[in-house]
Design a protein around this motif. Structure first.
Motif, PDB file in Angstrom:
ATOM      1  N   LEU A 189       0.840  -1.196   0.000  1.00  0.00           N
ATOM      2  CA  LEU A 189       0.000   0.000   0.000  1.00  0.00           C
ATOM      3  C   LEU A 189       0.877   1.248   0.000  1.00  0.00           C
ATOM      4  CD1 LEU A 189      -2.702  -0.952   2.668  1.00  0.00           C
ATOM      5  CD2 LEU A 189      -2.818  -1.234   0.188  1.00  0.00           C
ATOM      6  N   SER A 190       0.485   2.231  -0.776  1.00  0.00           N
ATOM      7  CA  SER A 190       1.189   3.512  -0.784  1.00  0.00           C
ATOM      8  C   SER A 190       0.799   4.297   0.465  1.00  0.00           C
ATOM      9  CB  SER A 190       0.798   4.317  -2.030  1.00  0.00           C
ATOM     10  OG  SER A 190      -0.569   4.713  -1.931  1.00  0.00           O
ATOM     11  N   ASP A 191       1.521   5.360   0.754  1.00  0.00           N
ATOM     12  CA  ASP A 191       1.177   6.210   1.895  1.00  0.00           C
ATOM     13  C   ASP A 191      -0.243   6.766   1.734  1.00  0.00           C
ATOM     14  OD1 ASP A 191       3.610   5.773   3.109  1.00  0.00           O
ATOM     15  OD2 ASP A 191       4.502   7.664   2.431  1.00  0.00           O
ATOM     16  N   GLU A 192      -0.606   7.102   0.507  1.00  0.00           N
ATOM     17  CA  GLU A 192      -1.946   7.628   0.249  1.00  0.00           C
ATOM     18  C   GLU A 192      -3.008   6.570   0.560  1.00  0.00           C
ATOM     19  OE1 GLU A 192      -4.702   9.160  -3.488  1.00  0.00           O
ATOM     20  OE2 GLU A 192      -2.514   9.213  -3.687  1.00  0.00           O
ATOM     21  N   GLN A 193      -2.754   5.329   0.128  1.00  0.00           N
ATOM     22  CA  GLN A 193      -3.698   4.254   0.401  1.00  0.00           C
ATOM     23  C   GLN A 193      -3.805   3.967   1.900  1.00  0.00           C
ATOM     24  OE1 GLN A 193      -1.828   1.447  -2.303  1.00  0.00           O
ATOM     25  NE2 GLN A 193      -3.753   1.273  -3.450  1.00  0.00           N
ATOM     26  N   ILE A 194      -2.684   4.038   2.608  1.00  0.00           N
ATOM     27  CA  ILE A 194      -2.712   3.832   4.057  1.00  0.00           C
ATOM     28  C   ILE A 194      -3.577   4.905   4.706  1.00  0.00           C
ATOM     29  CG2 ILE A 194      -1.316   3.900   6.171  1.00  0.00           C
ATOM     30  CD1 ILE A 194       0.898   2.496   4.532  1.00  0.00           C
ATOM     31  N   GLY A 195      -3.453   6.134   4.240  1.00  0.00           N
ATOM     32  CA  GLY A 195      -4.294   7.215   4.748  1.00  0.00           C
ATOM     33  C   GLY A 195      -5.767   6.956   4.486  1.00  0.00           C
ATOM     34  N   GLN A 196      -6.087   6.419   3.297  1.00  0.00           N
ATOM     35  CA  GLN A 196      -7.469   6.094   2.971  1.00  0.00           C
ATOM     36  C   GLN A 196      -8.004   4.986   3.881  1.00  0.00           C
ATOM     37  OE1 GLN A 196      -6.996   5.082  -1.146  1.00  0.00           O
ATOM     38  NE2 GLN A 196      -7.182   7.212  -1.852  1.00  0.00           N
ATOM     39  N   VAL A 197      -7.168   3.981   4.134  1.00  0.00           N
ATOM     40  CA  VAL A 197      -7.568   2.881   5.024  1.00  0.00           C
ATOM     41  C   VAL A 197      -7.770   3.408   6.435  1.00  0.00           C
ATOM     42  CG1 VAL A 197      -6.815   0.714   6.093  1.00  0.00           C
ATOM     43  CG2 VAL A 197      -6.529   1.057   3.628  1.00  0.00           C
ATOM     44  N   GLU A 198      -6.858   4.249   6.902  1.00  0.00           N
ATOM     45  CA  GLU A 198      -6.995   4.817   8.246  1.00  0.00           C
ATOM     46  C   GLU A 198      -8.299   5.599   8.380  1.00  0.00           C
ATOM     47  OE1 GLU A 198      -2.291   5.261   9.489  1.00  0.00           O
ATOM     48  OE2 GLU A 198      -3.385   7.025   8.803  1.00  0.00           O
ATOM     49  N   ALA A 199      -8.608   6.408   7.371  1.00  0.00           N
ATOM     50  CA  ALA A 199      -9.850   7.187   7.409  1.00  0.00           C
ATOM     51  C   ALA A 199     -11.064   6.256   7.424  1.00  0.00           C
ATOM     52  CB  ALA A 199      -9.919   8.132   6.208  1.00  0.00           C
ATOM     53  N   ALA A 200     -11.010   5.194   6.637  1.00  0.00           N
ATOM     54  CA  ALA A 200     -12.117   4.239   6.598  1.00  0.00           C
ATOM     55  C   ALA A 200     -12.274   3.541   7.948  1.00  0.00           C
ATOM     56  CB  ALA A 200     -11.891   3.217   5.487  1.00  0.00           C
ATOM     57  N   LEU A 201     -11.160   3.167   8.566  1.00  0.00           N
ATOM     58  CA  LEU A 201     -11.231   2.495   9.865  1.00  0.00           C
ATOM     59  C   LEU A 201     -11.757   3.437  10.939  1.00  0.00           C
ATOM     60  CD1 LEU A 201      -7.923   0.400   9.838  1.00  0.00           C
ATOM     61  CD2 LEU A 201     -10.261  -0.416   9.445  1.00  0.00           C
ATOM     62  N   LEU A 202     -11.377   4.688  10.869  1.00  0.00           N
ATOM     63  CA  LEU A 202     -11.858   5.657  11.849  1.00  0.00           C
ATOM     64  C   LEU A 202     -13.366   5.881  11.744  1.00  0.00           C
ATOM     65  CD1 LEU A 202      -8.963   8.271  11.845  1.00  0.00           C
ATOM     66  CD2 LEU A 202      -9.651   6.783  13.734  1.00  0.00           C
ATOM     67  N   ALA A 203     -13.921   5.647  10.573  1.00  0.00           N
ATOM     68  CA  ALA A 203     -15.365   5.792  10.397  1.00  0.00           C
ATOM     69  C   ALA A 203     -16.133   4.721  11.173  1.00  0.00           C
ATOM     70  CB  ALA A 203     -15.725   5.730   8.908  1.00  0.00           C
ATOM     71  N   GLY A 204     -15.453   3.642  11.483  1.00  0.00           N
ATOM     72  CA  GLY A 204     -16.067   2.586  12.276  1.00  0.00           C
ATOM     73  C   GLY A 204     -16.671   1.482  11.435  1.00  0.00           C
ATOM     74  N   PRO A 205     -16.840   0.312  12.042  1.00  0.00           N
ATOM     75  CA  PRO A 205     -17.382  -0.841  11.315  1.00  0.00           C
ATOM     76  C   PRO A 205     -18.797  -0.620  10.778  1.00  0.00           C
ATOM     77  CG  PRO A 205     -16.337  -1.557  13.351  1.00  0.00           C
ATOM     78  CD  PRO A 205     -16.395  -0.064  13.385  1.00  0.00           C
ATOM     79  N   LYS A 206     -19.653   0.051  11.548  1.00  0.00           N
ATOM     80  CA  LYS A 206     -21.035   0.241  11.101  1.00  0.00           C
ATOM     81  C   LYS A 206     -21.112   1.076   9.826  1.00  0.00           C
ATOM     82  CE  LYS A 206     -23.567  -0.563  15.348  1.00  0.00           C
ATOM     83  NZ  LYS A 206     -24.517  -0.007  16.323  1.00  0.00           N
ATOM     84  N   ALA A 207     -20.159   1.990   9.640  1.00  0.00           N
ATOM     85  CA  ALA A 207     -20.135   2.813   8.424  1.00  0.00           C
ATOM     86  C   ALA A 207     -19.869   1.968   7.178  1.00  0.00           C
ATOM     87  CB  ALA A 207     -19.075   3.906   8.542  1.00  0.00           C
ATOM     88  N   HIS A 208     -19.366   0.751   7.400  1.00  0.00           N
ATOM     89  CA  HIS A 208     -19.064  -0.145   6.275  1.00  0.00           C
ATOM     90  C   HIS A 208     -20.059  -1.296   6.190  1.00  0.00           C
ATOM     91  CE1 HIS A 208     -15.409   2.015   5.398  1.00  0.00           C
ATOM     92  NE2 HIS A 208     -15.217   2.082   6.695  1.00  0.00           N
ATOM     93  N   GLY A 209     -21.192  -1.144   6.893  1.00  0.00           N
ATOM     94  CA  GLY A 209     -22.256  -2.136   6.773  1.00  0.00           C
ATOM     95  C   GLY A 209     -22.184  -3.301   7.743  1.00  0.00           C
ATOM     96  N   PHE A 210     -21.277  -3.265   8.700  1.00  0.00           N
ATOM     97  CA  PHE A 210     -21.198  -4.338   9.687  1.00  0.00           C
ATOM     98  C   PHE A 210     -22.203  -4.078  10.805  1.00  0.00           C
ATOM     99  CE2 PHE A 210     -16.875  -4.149   7.818  1.00  0.00           C
ATOM    100  CZ  PHE A 210     -16.888  -5.385   7.188  1.00  0.00           C
ATOM    101  N   ALA A 211     -22.698  -5.138  11.405  1.00  0.00           N
ATOM    102  CA  ALA A 211     -23.781  -5.028  12.387  1.00  0.00           C
ATOM    103  C   ALA A 211     -23.333  -4.446  13.727  1.00  0.00           C
ATOM    104  CB  ALA A 211     -24.412  -6.398  12.616  1.00  0.00           C
ATOM    105  N   THR A 212     -22.076  -4.640  14.096  1.00  0.00           N
ATOM    106  CA  THR A 212     -21.599  -4.163  15.397  1.00  0.00           C
ATOM    107  C   THR A 212     -20.426  -3.213  15.219  1.00  0.00           C
ATOM    108  OG1 THR A 212     -19.983  -5.941  15.696  1.00  0.00           O
ATOM    109  CG2 THR A 212     -22.228  -6.377  16.454  1.00  0.00           C
ATOM    110  N   ASP A 213     -20.052  -2.551  16.315  1.00  0.00           N
ATOM    111  CA  ASP A 213     -18.914  -1.626  16.290  1.00  0.00           C
ATOM    112  C   ASP A 213     -17.603  -2.301  16.663  1.00  0.00           C
ATOM    113  OD1 ASP A 213     -19.504   0.887  15.343  1.00  0.00           O
ATOM    114  OD2 ASP A 213     -20.508   1.495  17.188  1.00  0.00           O
TER     115      ASP A 213
END
Length: 134
Positions: free
Chosen positions: A64-88
């Motif tokens: 992963l590039s530094d940019e992609q790592i930043g995108q993953v970090e932002a996605a993880l910070l949004a939390g599991p529910k933001a990605h359609g998972f049932a729990t946090d």
């Protein structure tokens, strides 16, 4: 911290040593470990800047590039529910799923997710990360 940023940190440390700063000043200003500052300080008098340039990166390049790592970090910070998972609760499988969705880079197994799991823990130590399947 990426290997390129370590090189930048070493050059900043040299600048500080050249102006009379102590190892503890480098630790506090740059946020590096005392051990790193000590190694740099003892290498600097005998070899100057060249002693601290650092080796060419060894091993395989990060997937992963530094940019992609930043995108993953932002996605993880949004939390599991933001990605359609049932729990946090983050699991390795969920982190892997988010990495693949965000970056389109296939995650081959739990070992590939370990770095992302560590990054998540650094970002939000209060968040629970378990390795069970959700």
């Amino acid at each position: 911290m990426t290997w390129m940023r370590w090189g930048e940190q070493r050059m900043r440390a040299v600048d500080m040593f050249e102006t009379g700063c102590r190892q503890v000043d480098v630790v506090n200003a740059l946020g590096v470990t005392a051990q790193a500052a000590s190694r740099w300080y003892h290498a600097w008098p005998s070899g100057g800047r060249d002693a601290l340039v650092g080796a060419v990166r060894l091993g395989r390049r990060p997937r992963l590039s530094d940019e992609q790592i930043g995108q993953v970090e932002a996605a993880l910070l949004a939390g599991p529910k933001a990605h359609g998972f049932a729990t946090d609760m983050w699991t390795l499988a969920r982190v892997a799923d988010v990495i693949e969705r965000v970056t389109v880079v296939a995650v081959l197994g739990d070992a590939d997710v370990a770095g992302a799991a560590g990054a998540k823990a650094r970002l939000d130590p209060a968040t629970t990360l378990c390795d069970s399947v959700a």
